[in-house]
Design a protein around this motif. Structure first.
Motif, short mmCIF file in Angstrom:
data_model
loop_
_atom_site.label_atom_id
_atom_site.label_comp_id
_atom_site.label_asym_id
_atom_site.label_seq_id
_atom_site.Cartn_x
_atom_site.Cartn_y
_atom_site.Cartn_z
N ARG A 42 1.57 -5.96 12.62
CA ARG A 42 1.87 -5.72 14.05
C ARG A 42 1.00 -6.60 14.94
O ARG A 42 1.42 -6.97 16.03
CB ARG A 42 1.69 -4.24 14.40
CG ARG A 42 2.45 -3.30 13.49
CD ARG A 42 3.97 -3.57 13.47
NE ARG A 42 4.63 -2.68 12.51
CZ ARG A 42 5.92 -2.71 12.24
NH1 ARG A 42 6.68 -3.60 12.80
NH2 ARG A 42 6.45 -1.89 11.34
N ARG A 50 0.83 -1.21 0.00
CA ARG A 50 0.00 0.00 0.00
C ARG A 50 0.85 1.25 0.00
O ARG A 50 0.55 2.24 -0.64
CB ARG A 50 -0.86 0.00 1.26
CG ARG A 50 -2.22 -0.53 1.13
CD ARG A 50 -2.95 -0.08 2.33
NE ARG A 50 -2.66 1.32 2.60
CZ ARG A 50 -3.15 2.32 1.88
NH1 ARG A 50 -3.90 2.04 0.83
NH2 ARG A 50 -2.88 3.56 2.16
N ASP A 55 1.81 1.76 15.73
CA ASP A 55 2.47 0.52 15.30
C ASP A 55 2.96 -0.31 16.46
O ASP A 55 3.44 -1.43 16.25
CB ASP A 55 3.65 0.83 14.36
CG ASP A 55 3.17 1.42 13.05
OD1 ASP A 55 3.99 1.96 12.31
OD2 ASP A 55 1.95 1.35 12.79
N GLU A 59 7.12 12.33 12.41
CA GLU A 59 7.80 11.06 12.70
C GLU A 59 9.29 11.13 12.38
O GLU A 59 9.70 11.82 11.43
CB GLU A 59 7.12 9.94 11.90
CG GLU A 59 5.93 9.28 12.58
CD GLU A 59 4.71 10.19 12.75
OE1 GLU A 59 3.75 9.77 13.42
OE2 GLU A 59 4.71 11.31 12.24
N ARG A 88 -7.52 3.35 4.98
CA ARG A 88 -6.26 3.89 4.40
C ARG A 88 -6.54 4.81 3.20
O ARG A 88 -6.08 4.58 2.09
CB ARG A 88 -5.30 2.78 4.00
CG ARG A 88 -5.05 1.71 5.03
CD ARG A 88 -4.30 2.15 6.25
NE ARG A 88 -2.95 2.55 6.06
CZ ARG A 88 -1.90 1.71 6.08
NH1 ARG A 88 -2.10 0.44 6.21
NH2 ARG A 88 -0.67 2.16 5.91
N PHE A 91 -4.72 16.43 8.40
CA PHE A 91 -4.25 15.49 9.41
C PHE A 91 -2.76 15.27 9.16
O PHE A 91 -2.33 15.21 8.02
CB PHE A 91 -5.02 14.15 9.31
CG PHE A 91 -4.58 13.17 10.36
CD1 PHE A 91 -3.53 12.30 10.10
CD2 PHE A 91 -5.17 13.16 11.62
CE1 PHE A 91 -3.10 11.40 11.08
CE2 PHE A 91 -4.74 12.28 12.61
CZ PHE A 91 -3.70 11.40 12.33
N PHE A 120 -6.21 4.16 13.27
CA PHE A 120 -6.81 3.25 12.27
C PHE A 120 -8.10 2.63 12.79
O PHE A 120 -8.25 2.42 13.99
CB PHE A 120 -5.79 2.16 11.89
CG PHE A 120 -4.62 2.69 11.12
CD1 PHE A 120 -3.38 2.82 11.71
CD2 PHE A 120 -4.78 3.11 9.80
CE1 PHE A 120 -2.31 3.35 11.01
CE2 PHE A 120 -3.71 3.63 9.09
CZ PHE A 120 -2.48 3.75 9.69
#
Ligand code: EPZ
Length: 418
Positions: free
Chosen positions: A371, A92, A305, A188, A121, A160, A328
């Motif tokens: 995960r 993805r 994650d 990040e 997503r 976002f 998510f």
């Protein structure tokens, strides 16, 4: 479909060397088409997400040389602007190839990546950001067709702080005419790594790690040799495993700043944690106290994650924990599998209430995402008795030599090809 056979109940002792971050290496590989000179990335982990990204690059016409932990990409002969649909389905995050392919060829075609195992997503923020840079976008028959005669810098505000959208816009903007400002950008560490990589190629990017990133377009980018940052999610996964099983491990090759939110929680759970340069030491007797609440938020908050792995820790911590997954829609699929191991978890939408039980017991469980699969491995390591964890294709997307690294610190785990 492979499976892990795991005999639980063993404490973990020893050192873990983290791999280069999957979520840093992927955008760096996408960035390699921005130059027709050679790009060498060291420490590239042997995981299927990386192999799929390398396949995409070679289908665009790049020459790829792969050693055990290096990838050399020569983009001189890159000719195609079409990202192969079968590979977009597998990966993805190939969607951020759009930015770099557009910058190289002024056009790009990709099949709509669609949802996946953890949520919808969407990519609306990617596409609206690219449109601000002057990209014409047509969506037809499941394809996104982009044309950009001349990419022009713009002031972009993200609704976002999307990691992928921030990366895609940076990749499209580095050789655009003029200056681009991204506001409410994701912060990040992997974005800081992308900035450092691009600047080493001659780009002018500043502000990564903050919510405002400024990119001054340049004419050309040259080749580079680069070592990405350590994988903070792999590091966190091993630290949580040691916290659950008990023992003492030292994780090497990671900045503690990059997982400060997790370390804070593990200390509250009663783990001993020491930090020395790029080494994190964790000691645990396996009897953990619960924390009341864990909420996932964009960096520097608690990382989504690590939510599944940390939820597993909560299953045998004394007390009740409320876990809220803000990033998510469906990132609790592993919970049903943990219940087969005796966990007391109730899930409603994006919230899980986890009541600690003394011990989990071994069971046959099946991973449903990357995960979540790691979470089931941790649960099996800490459980009493034997477990089988099926469908390793998920963990193989993000963890290189997973069973080898776990065995090295004392786990009783083996991979069975079925
Ligand atoms: C990156 O995914 C990571 N993947 C994910 O890691 C990680 O979970 C995520 O960032 C959040 O940290 C890579 O870096 C390859 P987002 P990405 O765009 O870029 C919404 C793993 O396990 N959104 O920051 O796809 C989206 O629905 C993977 O290693 C939009 O609404 O994440 C989600 O709710 C899983 N519109 C939120 O933003 C958009 O256009 C975060 O998504 C884009 C995103």
């Amino acid at each position: 479909m492979d499976k892990f056979m795991i005999e639980g109940g063993r404490k973990l002792f020893g050192k873990v060397e983290v791999q280069s971050a999957k979520n840093a290496v992927l955008p760096l590989l996408a960035a390699s088409v921005l130059t027709d000179e050679q790009v060498k990335i060291r420490g590239v982990p042997a995981i299927s997400d990386v192999e799929n990204m390398l396949k995409i690059l070679s289908e665009l016409g790049c020459k790829i040389k792969r050693t055990k932990d290096c990838a050399i990409i020569d983009g001189k002969n890159a000719v195609s602007h079409e990202i192969p649909a079968r590979l977009t389905k597998e990966l993805r995050s190939s969607v951020f190839m759009l930015g770099s392919v557009l910058s190289r060829f002024q056009k790009a075609k990709i099949s709509y990546p669609g949802g996946c195992d953890i949520g919808l997503r969407p990519i609306d923020l990617h596409l609206s950001g690219l449109k601000r840079l002057g990209v014409q976008i047509v969506e037809e028959n499941g394809y996104i067709i982009c044309v950009a005669e001349n990419l022009t810098g713009a002031d972009i505000l993200l609704d976002f702080p999307s990691v992928g959208a921030t990366e895609n816009i940076i990749l499209a903007a580095v050789k655009a005419k003029g200056v681009t400002v991204i506001r409410n950008a994701a912060k990040e560490p992997e974005i800081v790594d992308l900035q450092n990589f691009l600047n080493a190629m001659g780009a002018k990017v500043a502000g990564a790690g903050s919510s405002t990133i400024v990119i001054e377009g340049v004419k050309k980018l040259h080749g580079v040799e680069y070592t990405p940052i350590g994988d903070r999610i792999e590091a966190g996964t091993f630290l949580i495993a040691a916290a659950v099983c008990g023992g003492e491990i030292e994780v090497e090759g990671i900045s503690s700043e990059n997982i400060a939110a997790l370390l804070h929680k593990l200390r509250e759970n009663g783990c001993k944690i020491h930090i020395k340069n790029d080494k994190i030491y964790l000691g645990s007797d396996g009897n953990l106290k619960s924390v009341d609440l864990v909420e996932t938020t964009p960096f520097p908050g608690f990382p989504t994650d690590l939510q599944a792995q940390y939820s597993t820790l909560c299953c045998t911590a004394s007390g009740t924990t409320l876990v809220v997954e803000n990033l998510f829609e469906t990132r609790f699929k592993f919970a049903a599998e943990l219940k087969r191991m005796g966990a007391d978890i109730s899930v409603r939408d994006r919230t899980a209430v986890i009541r600690g039980v003394k011990k989990l017991h071994g069971a046959c469980v099946t991973a449903g995402d990357l995960r979540g699969g790691a979470a089931l491995v941790i649960a099996a390591l800490g459980a009493e008795g034997e477990s089988s964890v099926y469908d390793l294709s998920y963990v193989d997307r993000g963890y290189a030599d997973f069973e080898y690294k776990l065995r090295k610190i004392g786990a009783n785990i083996k991979r069975i090809h079925i």
